[in-house]
Design an enzyme around this catalytic site. Structure first.
Site, PDB file in Angstrom:
ATOM      1  N   SER A 102      37.476  45.788  41.282  1.00 12.78           N
ATOM      2  CA  SER A 102      36.176  45.437  40.058  1.00 12.78           C
ATOM      3  C   SER A 102      34.632  46.008  39.501  1.00 12.78           C
ATOM      4  O   SER A 102      34.812  47.144  40.266  1.00 12.78           O
ATOM      5  CB  SER A 102      36.631  44.420  39.121  1.00 12.78           C
ATOM      6  OG  SER A 102      36.167  44.341  37.475  1.00 12.78           O
ATOM      7  N   ASP A 248      46.497  46.105  34.945  1.00  8.37           N
ATOM      8  CA  ASP A 248      45.634  45.335  34.912  1.00  8.37           C
ATOM      9  C   ASP A 248      44.881  45.854  33.192  1.00  8.37           C
ATOM     10  O   ASP A 248      44.705  47.069  32.568  1.00  8.37           O
ATOM     11  CB  ASP A 248      44.421  46.587  35.799  1.00  8.37           C
ATOM     12  CG  ASP A 248      43.077  46.670  35.492  1.00  8.37           C
ATOM     13  OD1 ASP A 248      42.337  45.377  35.250  1.00  8.37           O
ATOM     14  OD2 ASP A 248      42.573  46.413  36.755  1.00  8.37           O
ATOM     15  N   HIS A 276      44.689  41.877  36.850  1.00  5.03           N
ATOM     16  CA  HIS A 276      43.481  42.298  37.021  1.00  5.03           C
ATOM     17  C   HIS A 276      42.957  40.854  38.414  1.00  5.03           C
ATOM     18  O   HIS A 276      42.347  39.293  37.109  1.00  5.03           O
ATOM     19  CB  HIS A 276      42.480  42.380  36.187  1.00  5.03           C
ATOM     20  CG  HIS A 276      41.036  42.589  36.448  1.00  5.03           C
ATOM     21  ND1 HIS A 276      40.617  44.200  37.115  1.00  5.03           N
ATOM     22  CD2 HIS A 276      39.875  41.674  36.669  1.00  5.03           C
ATOM     23  CE1 HIS A 276      39.542  44.028  36.735  1.00  5.03           C
ATOM     24  NE2 HIS A 276      39.309  42.546  37.140  1.00  5.03           N
TER      25      HIS A 276
END
EC number: 3.1.1.95
Length: 298
Positions: A102, A248, A276
């Site tokens: 991320s 995601d 995620h």
């Protein structure tokens, strides 16, 4: 497993390790507003069992690292990349495999540009290229407008998780429950998600942060690197792996393909069903592709 406090400029960073220091080093770089414990112990041990000396650390303003008022002590991705290098210095590591998740994927891109001599390989997951303005994309999605870059913006589950995160929680049990709900939303329905497992991890994270219940927030104030830096990624020569999570909701496909296309040495892998988040149901396939990549880069 040992702990170490390392200096980076005028801040101190908490770090720990897994595995044999004689093995090749791998540095885990977590996402925004999350401490090192965002990488579950179980996942770090799985990588260490694969023959790596795994190091993780708390970003500044998270966990046990130096925490200050961001307005009085601002910083950017250059400093966060330098922090990662400082951790390597603190453990006596010249070169390492670096894995960024991320916001950590953004940091690792800056490391590849500004500290390329410290990399054995690069792995990025759940992130996008330096030419993507995620902050602007979030605002446009919330207004019901398309992104300017032509790639899909953050999806509804992310907006739902964001709304949940902004809700107050009274007491530790409520805070843990809120965090678990957030991760369940971000993980999606493509892989099994164990509420009790995530509750245990969040309890650990709260204890690690000295019992502070409020999640860190300083990284929301960060300014993304200039999009023009994405062109510099064409000069990256280190072996690179980009991992796309199939579901995601923050950097949905084809963000991974786009990021891989910015780096000549990059290859793309996908983790089916993954969202995620890092539930144990994805630890096996995720570790497998990372270990295969680091071995091929040796």
């Amino acid at each position: 497993m040992s702990e170490r406090i390392v200096p980076s400029g005028d801040v101190e960073l908490w770090s720990d390790d897994f595995g044999d220091p004689a093995d090749p080093a791998l540095l885990l770089v977590m996402g925004g507003n999350l401490s090192a414990l965002g990488w579950p112990d179980e996942f770090a041990r799985r990588l260490a069992d694969g023959g790596l000396h795994v190091i993780r650390y708390d970003h500044r303003d998270t966990g046990r690292s130096t925490t200050r008022d961001f307005a009085a002590h601002p910083y950017g991705f250059g400093e966060l990349a330098a922090d990662a290098v400082a951790v390597l210095d603190g453990w006596g590591v010249d070169r390492a495999h670096v894995v960024g998740l991320s916001m950590g994927a953004t940091i690792t891109q800056v490391i590849a540009l500004d500290h390329h001599d410290r990399l054995s390989s690069l792995t990025m997951l759940l992130g996008g290229g330096l030419d993507i303005d995620f902050d602007a994309n979030i605002e446009r999605v919330m207004r019901g407008e398309p992104t300017l870059d032509g790639l899909p913006g953050p999806q509804q589950p992310f907006l739902d998780a964001l709304a949940l995160m902004n809700q107050p929680a009274e007491g530790r049990a409520a805070e843990v429950a809120k965090r678990v709900s957030k991760w369940r939303i971000l993980s999606g329905t493509g892989v099994p998600f164990d509420d009790a497992e995530y509750a245990r991890w969040e309890e650990r994270a709260i204890d690690h942060a000295g019992g502070v219940l409020a999640e860190p927030y300083a990284h929301y104030s960060l300014t993304l690197p200039p999009p023009s830096r994405a062109a510099e990624l064409r000069e990256v020569t280190v072996p690179t792996l980009v991992i796309q999570a199939e579901h995601d909701p923050i950097a949905p496909a084809p963000h991974g393909k786009h990021l891989a296309g910015l780096i000549p040495t990059a290859r793309l892998a996908e983790i089916p069903g993954m969202g995620h988040a890092l539930p144990s149901s994805v630890h096996g396939p995720l570790a497998e592709v990372i270990l295969a990549h680091t071995r091929s880069a040796a």
